[in-house]
Design an enzyme around this catalytic site. Structure first.
Site, PDB file in Angstrom:
ATOM      1  N   GLY A 196       8.604   5.335  -1.643  1.00 62.46           N
ATOM      2  CA  GLY A 196       7.322   4.693  -1.912  1.00 62.46           C
ATOM      3  C   GLY A 196       7.473   3.187  -2.002  1.00 62.46           C
ATOM      4  O   GLY A 196       8.442   2.681  -2.566  1.00 62.46           O
ATOM      5  N   ILE A 197       6.536   2.476  -1.425  1.00 62.09           N
ATOM      6  CA  ILE A 197       6.555   1.009  -1.497  1.00 62.09           C
ATOM      7  C   ILE A 197       6.029   0.620  -2.870  1.00 62.09           C
ATOM      8  O   ILE A 197       4.913   0.972  -3.249  1.00 62.09           O
ATOM      9  CB  ILE A 197       5.690   0.402  -0.383  1.00 62.09           C
ATOM     10  CG1 ILE A 197       6.236   0.816   0.983  1.00 62.09           C
ATOM     11  CG2 ILE A 197       5.643  -1.118  -0.507  1.00 62.09           C
ATOM     12  CD1 ILE A 197       5.321   0.483   2.136  1.00 62.09           C
ATOM     13  N   HIS A 198       6.848  -0.102  -3.625  1.00 64.81           N
ATOM     14  CA  HIS A 198       6.498  -0.456  -5.000  1.00 64.81           C
ATOM     15  C   HIS A 198       6.161  -1.931  -5.087  1.00 64.81           C
ATOM     16  O   HIS A 198       6.866  -2.751  -4.517  1.00 64.81           O
ATOM     17  CB  HIS A 198       7.684  -0.137  -5.927  1.00 64.81           C
ATOM     18  CG  HIS A 198       7.397  -0.395  -7.366  1.00 64.81           C
ATOM     19  ND1 HIS A 198       6.593   0.424  -8.111  1.00 64.81           N
ATOM     20  CD2 HIS A 198       7.794  -1.391  -8.176  1.00 64.81           C
ATOM     21  CE1 HIS A 198       6.519  -0.058  -9.337  1.00 64.81           C
ATOM     22  NE2 HIS A 198       7.246  -1.154  -9.403  1.00 64.81           N
ATOM     23  N   PRO A 199       5.136  -2.305  -5.747  1.00 63.83           N
ATOM     24  CA  PRO A 199       4.145  -1.489  -6.445  1.00 63.83           C
ATOM     25  C   PRO A 199       2.892  -1.303  -5.580  1.00 63.83           C
ATOM     26  O   PRO A 199       2.190  -2.266  -5.291  1.00 63.83           O
ATOM     27  CB  PRO A 199       3.830  -2.312  -7.673  1.00 63.83           C
ATOM     28  CG  PRO A 199       3.931  -3.737  -7.195  1.00 63.83           C
ATOM     29  CD  PRO A 199       4.981  -3.722  -6.106  1.00 63.83           C
ATOM     30  N   GLU A 247       2.218   4.745  -3.368  1.00 57.13           N
ATOM     31  CA  GLU A 247       3.489   5.229  -3.920  1.00 57.13           C
ATOM     32  C   GLU A 247       3.298   6.514  -4.724  1.00 57.13           C
ATOM     33  O   GLU A 247       4.197   7.355  -4.793  1.00 57.13           O
ATOM     34  CB  GLU A 247       4.073   4.124  -4.799  1.00 57.13           C
ATOM     35  CG  GLU A 247       5.342   4.452  -5.502  1.00 57.13           C
ATOM     36  CD  GLU A 247       5.805   3.307  -6.394  1.00 57.13           C
ATOM     37  OE1 GLU A 247       7.004   3.296  -6.724  1.00 57.13           O
ATOM     38  OE2 GLU A 247       4.998   2.437  -6.771  1.00 57.13           O
TER      39      GLU A 247
END
Length: 123
Positions: free
Chosen positions: A96-99, A103
């Protein structure tokens, strides 16, 4: 003229009685608070993410719901994955791409059938 037919036969059609639906479908879901809502102190667990999967097809994703900021962009991105036959495992294996709110879909663990709370606390 004959009406067009679906290219793939669905595993079932709705509505189905609840006991049969429970045998064929699982729902993973979570409430969440987007990071951009932290400073303005907006409500915890005000947003919602849900994946509906077919138990008959190796947890293939057959439904996707999101309520929160950037929902349109999130939906558009995951629509392509669903058209390609993404499964719950596909989402679990995705970093997941945070933030981001998207995600949330890579970390869904709580199922509706478990009866556990879908609310989150902390990061």
């Amino acid at each position: 003229l004959t009406p067009p037919r679906p290219a793939v036969k669905p595993p079932f059609t709705l509505p189905l009685p609840a006991p049969i639906l429970e045998e064929r479908v699982e729902v993973f879901h979570s409430f969440f608070k987007p990071l951009e809502w932290t400073l303005p102190h907006r409500g915890d667990n005000a947003c919602y993410a849900k994946l509906v999967v077919s138990k008959l097809e190796n947890e293939k994703i057959i439904g996707f719901h999101v309520c929160g900021p950037n929902s349109g962009e999130i939906t558009q991105g995951f629509a392509a994955a669903m058209k390609l036959g993404a499964t719950k495992e596909t989402f679990d294996d995705t970093v997941g791409i945070h933030p981001t709110n998207a995600e949330q879909f890579t970390t869904l663990k709580t199922t509706k059938s478990s009866g556990a709370s879908a609310e989150q606390s902390g990061c």
